[in-house]
Design a protein around this motif. Structure first.
Motif, short mmCIF file in Angstrom:
data_model
loop_
_atom_site.label_atom_id
_atom_site.label_comp_id
_atom_site.label_asym_id
_atom_site.label_seq_id
_atom_site.Cartn_x
_atom_site.Cartn_y
_atom_site.Cartn_z
N THR A 83 11.37 -3.16 9.69
CA THR A 83 12.60 -2.54 9.82
C THR A 83 12.20 -0.98 9.06
OG1 THR A 83 13.52 -3.23 7.80
CG2 THR A 83 13.98 -4.40 9.90
N PHE A 84 13.23 -0.12 9.34
CA PHE A 84 13.07 1.32 8.75
C PHE A 84 13.27 1.03 7.15
CE2 PHE A 84 12.99 3.02 12.86
CZ PHE A 84 12.18 4.37 12.89
N THR A 85 14.59 0.20 7.07
CA THR A 85 14.86 0.00 5.83
C THR A 85 13.77 -0.27 4.84
OG1 THR A 85 17.08 -0.68 6.65
CG2 THR A 85 16.57 -1.12 4.41
N GLN A 86 12.94 -1.37 5.48
CA GLN A 86 11.80 -1.47 4.43
C GLN A 86 10.64 -0.48 4.05
OE1 GLN A 86 10.57 -4.89 7.35
NE2 GLN A 86 10.73 -6.49 5.90
N VAL A 87 10.56 0.27 5.14
CA VAL A 87 9.71 1.45 4.88
C VAL A 87 10.42 2.41 3.95
CG1 VAL A 87 8.34 3.29 5.99
CG2 VAL A 87 8.50 1.19 7.06
N LEU A 88 11.65 2.76 4.38
CA LEU A 88 12.30 3.97 3.47
C LEU A 88 12.67 3.54 2.05
CD1 LEU A 88 14.81 4.82 6.24
CD2 LEU A 88 12.81 6.44 5.23
N ARG A 89 12.65 1.98 1.76
CA ARG A 89 12.98 1.77 0.50
C ARG A 89 11.74 1.97 -0.45
NH1 ARG A 89 11.49 -2.41 -2.73
NH2 ARG A 89 13.14 -3.03 -4.29
N GLU A 90 10.54 2.00 0.34
CA GLU A 90 9.30 2.34 -0.73
C GLU A 90 9.27 3.84 -0.94
OE1 GLU A 90 7.90 -0.10 -1.81
OE2 GLU A 90 8.21 -1.69 -0.52
N THR B 186 0.72 -1.24 0.06
CA THR B 186 -0.15 0.06 0.02
C THR B 186 0.99 1.24 0.02
OG1 THR B 186 -1.84 -1.22 1.36
CG2 THR B 186 -1.84 1.16 1.16
N LEU B 187 2.04 1.15 0.94
CA LEU B 187 3.00 2.36 0.93
C LEU B 187 3.47 2.54 -0.55
CD1 LEU B 187 4.24 4.55 2.49
CD2 LEU B 187 6.03 2.80 3.19
N ARG B 188 3.89 1.55 -1.15
CA ARG B 188 4.56 1.84 -2.43
C ARG B 188 3.56 2.31 -3.51
NH1 ARG B 188 5.75 -3.98 -4.25
NH2 ARG B 188 7.00 -3.84 -2.09
N VAL B 189 2.48 1.81 -3.76
CA VAL B 189 1.46 2.45 -4.43
C VAL B 189 1.06 3.75 -4.11
CG1 VAL B 189 -1.13 2.30 -5.50
CG2 VAL B 189 0.65 0.20 -5.04
N THR B 190 1.06 4.16 -2.94
CA THR B 190 0.91 5.46 -2.35
C THR B 190 1.89 6.53 -2.76
OG1 THR B 190 -0.46 4.70 -0.59
CG2 THR B 190 0.31 6.72 -0.41
N ALA B 191 3.17 5.97 -2.48
CA ALA B 191 4.36 6.91 -2.92
C ALA B 191 4.46 7.11 -4.12
CB ALA B 191 5.86 6.25 -2.21
N PHE B 192 4.22 5.83 -5.05
CA PHE B 192 4.34 6.14 -6.52
C PHE B 192 3.48 7.13 -7.29
CE2 PHE B 192 2.84 4.57 -10.68
CZ PHE B 192 3.70 4.58 -11.21
N VAL B 193 2.50 7.30 -6.62
CA VAL B 193 1.26 8.44 -7.24
C VAL B 193 1.77 9.76 -6.49
CG1 VAL B 193 -1.08 9.00 -7.59
CG2 VAL B 193 -0.31 6.32 -7.68
N SER B 194 1.84 9.79 -5.00
CA SER B 194 1.88 11.27 -4.65
C SER B 194 3.26 11.78 -4.87
CB SER B 194 1.48 10.78 -3.06
OG SER B 194 2.51 9.90 -2.52
N PHE B 195 4.34 11.28 -5.00
CA PHE B 195 5.53 11.99 -5.18
C PHE B 195 5.46 12.82 -6.53
CE2 PHE B 195 7.39 9.82 -1.47
CZ PHE B 195 8.40 10.62 -1.21
N PRO B 196 5.08 12.06 -7.54
CA PRO B 196 5.17 12.90 -8.90
C PRO B 196 4.07 14.00 -9.00
CG PRO B 196 4.34 10.80 -9.32
CD PRO B 196 4.79 10.73 -7.80
#
Length: 502
Positions: free
Chosen positions: A426-433, A305-315
């Motif tokens: 882990t923070f790495t898992q979240v930050l990667r997205e 969910t975070l991946r899809v959210t970031a994929f759209v919201s950043f651009p």
């Protein structure tokens, strides 16, 4: 097969069915469609009203909306959230009690607004707002009477019904507001449109769900609902203070016109974030509630969910940052140019807000709504400390800087800490997205900014050129990152497509 048959077949495929994951994907598509169409209708209405009634009248309608929103938030009981969170699929035994509680809440809100309207108008030094506040107070009274069975639209992930329910209200609101503004270009156009849309939703709530409420009250069930909702009530109050307290402060300290500029800057800069957040919170909460007993599945579902959210919201945020000047000149006109720097700052706020909206549904799903309340309290305290000096020194630009700055630090780090803890990750898992879309959208923004500095064309030509350029650059970078670093976006889209074909 004709076009009509193909559309009917596609709609049939999109009706939520199957397991939790498949239903969540299909519901997400309906919710995204609902919010996209709904937001387009709302923005079209706002653009037309901006042209017809001007910043001061927009600020006046903003005062009425702020007042309604504040009283609603202070009386929110979170009843539907409790029903959605329950493991049992059938919650009919709670619905009559829920219905009576919502009616009582609607009566209380209407009474408070009717009595307090003159005093509120005096606080904002806008006597004309008195009758507007009283009329818009009919909204919670109308929605309190709606069929409580609509909770099943979310609980059972039947978002195709919610699509019809919500959008019909938006269409009526747009039609009435614009029609009245053409006749009488004042803030009353929005007020009457708003109430008319709610009346339409009241009618459809009974047309779209077969449940029929009856006035019976169960004290034990009411206590159960209210006990769960107490944290949501507190967080709702705090949410209003930090999300709309800045609007109220501007309306009090500055002028209705300044409030109009600030609210429009927020509406247009946060439009993508608002819709992304709405889709995420509406679909994610009921879906994660069904997975809360399996931590590994919960973690996987959250990260996707975070991946899809970031994929759209950043651009979306970076794009708004670049196109704001030409957008305002083309759609709103010269008298609205004061809002451009505010719109650019709040675009970053919208990005952070979209990402943070993945946190709350997760915390509620695991039974920790208190996280929302406690963090909201910290945010309100920080806002109260910094907003006055910043607004007094720099006007609405200062307000936007404070609101955005608090979100960057310390709120986002604390949000992420609790989220990592909730999914046992882990923070790495979240930050990667977040890293991949940050890089791609940052590069897109740099190319757009440089191109805009070279262009010497009218805004009406510059705007579409920048949009097309941004889409192309971001698309190319996404394909590169996916092929070279296995981002995972392709897997998400394949999941969506397979769910549609099923």
């Amino acid at each position: 097969m004709g076009p009509k048959s193909k559309i009917q077949r596609l709609i049939k495929r999109l009706i939520p069915s199957g397991g939790v994951a498949e239903r969540a994907v299909k519901s997400g598509i309906w919710m995204a469609g609902q919010n996209a169409f709904g937001r387009v209708l709302q923005l079209v209405m706002l653009i037309i009203l901006a042209r017809l009634i001007g910043p001061s009248e927009v600020g006046l309608m903003g005062i009425a909306l702020l007042t309604l929103s504040g009283v609603r938030k202070f009386t929110k009981m979170g009843l539907n959230s409790q029903l959605i969170q329950q493991v049992d699929s059938n919650v009919d035994a709670y619905l009559n009690t829920t219905w009576l509680l919502e009616i009582a809440r609607g009566v209380v809100i209407f009474t408070v607004l009717f009595v307090a309207a003159p005093f509120i108008a005096q606080v904002f030094d806008t006597p004309r707002a008195t009758d507007m506040i009283r009329v818009i107070g009919l909204s919670p009274l109308i929605l309190g009477l709606q069929n409580p069975g609509v909770v099943y639209f979310s609980k059972n992930l039947d978002f195709h019904k919610r699509f019809v329910y919500y959008l019909s209200g938006q269409v009526v609101q747009l039609t009435v507001a614009v029609g009245f503004a053409l006749y009488e270009p004042t803030a009353w156009a929005f007020i009457l449109g708003f109430v008319s849309g709610d009346l339409m939703m009241l009618v459809l709530s009974y047309a779209l769900h077969e449940y029929r409420p009856w006035p019976s009250f169960d004290r034990s069930k009411a206590g159960e609902l209210i006990n769960y909702g107490k944290w949501l009530t507190a967080s709702s109050i705090l949410y209003w203070l930090y999300s709309e307290g800045d609007d109220a402060f501007i309306g009090w300290l500055l002028t209705p016109a300044a409030l109009g500029f600030y609210q429009y800057a927020y509406q247009f800069s946060n439009a993508p974030a608002t819709e992304i957040a709405q889709v995420v919170s509406s679909v994610m909460f009921p879906a994660l509630s069904k997975l809360k007993e399996d931590t590994s599945k919960l973690r996987e579902a959250y990260l996707q969910t975070l991946r899809v959210t970031a994929f759209v919201s950043f651009p979306a945020a970076m794009g708004i940052l670049i196109i704001s000047p030409s957008f305002v000149q083309v759609f709103l006109g010269p008298e609205w140019e004061q809002m451009i720097p505010v719109m650019q700052i709040l675009a970053i706020f919208g990005l952070l807000r979209a990402i943070s909206k993945t946190f709350g549904p997760l915390w509620k799903a695991i039974g920790r709504p208190d996280y929302i309340t406690k963090l909201s309290f910290i945010r309100v305290v920080l806002l109260a400390i910094f907003i006055w000096p910043a607004t007094e020194a720099y006007g609405i630009v200062g307000t936007a800087l404070v609101v955005t700055g608090i979100f960057i630090f310390p709120m986002m780090p604390m949000d992420m800490y609790l989220t990592v803890k909730a999914i046992d990750g882990t923070f790495t898992q979240v930050l990667r997205e977040l890293v991949y879309p940050l890089f791609a959208s940052g590069a897109m923004a740099a190319v757009g900014w440089y191109t805009a500095s070279l262009l010497d064309v009218p805004p009406i030509v510059e705007l579409p050129l920048l949009i097309v350029l941004g889409v192309v650059v971001y698309g190319v970078l996404v394909l590169f990152l996916e092929s070279q670093f296995n981002w995972g976006v392709r897997q998400n889209f394949e999941t969506v497509l397979s769910s549609i074909r099923a």
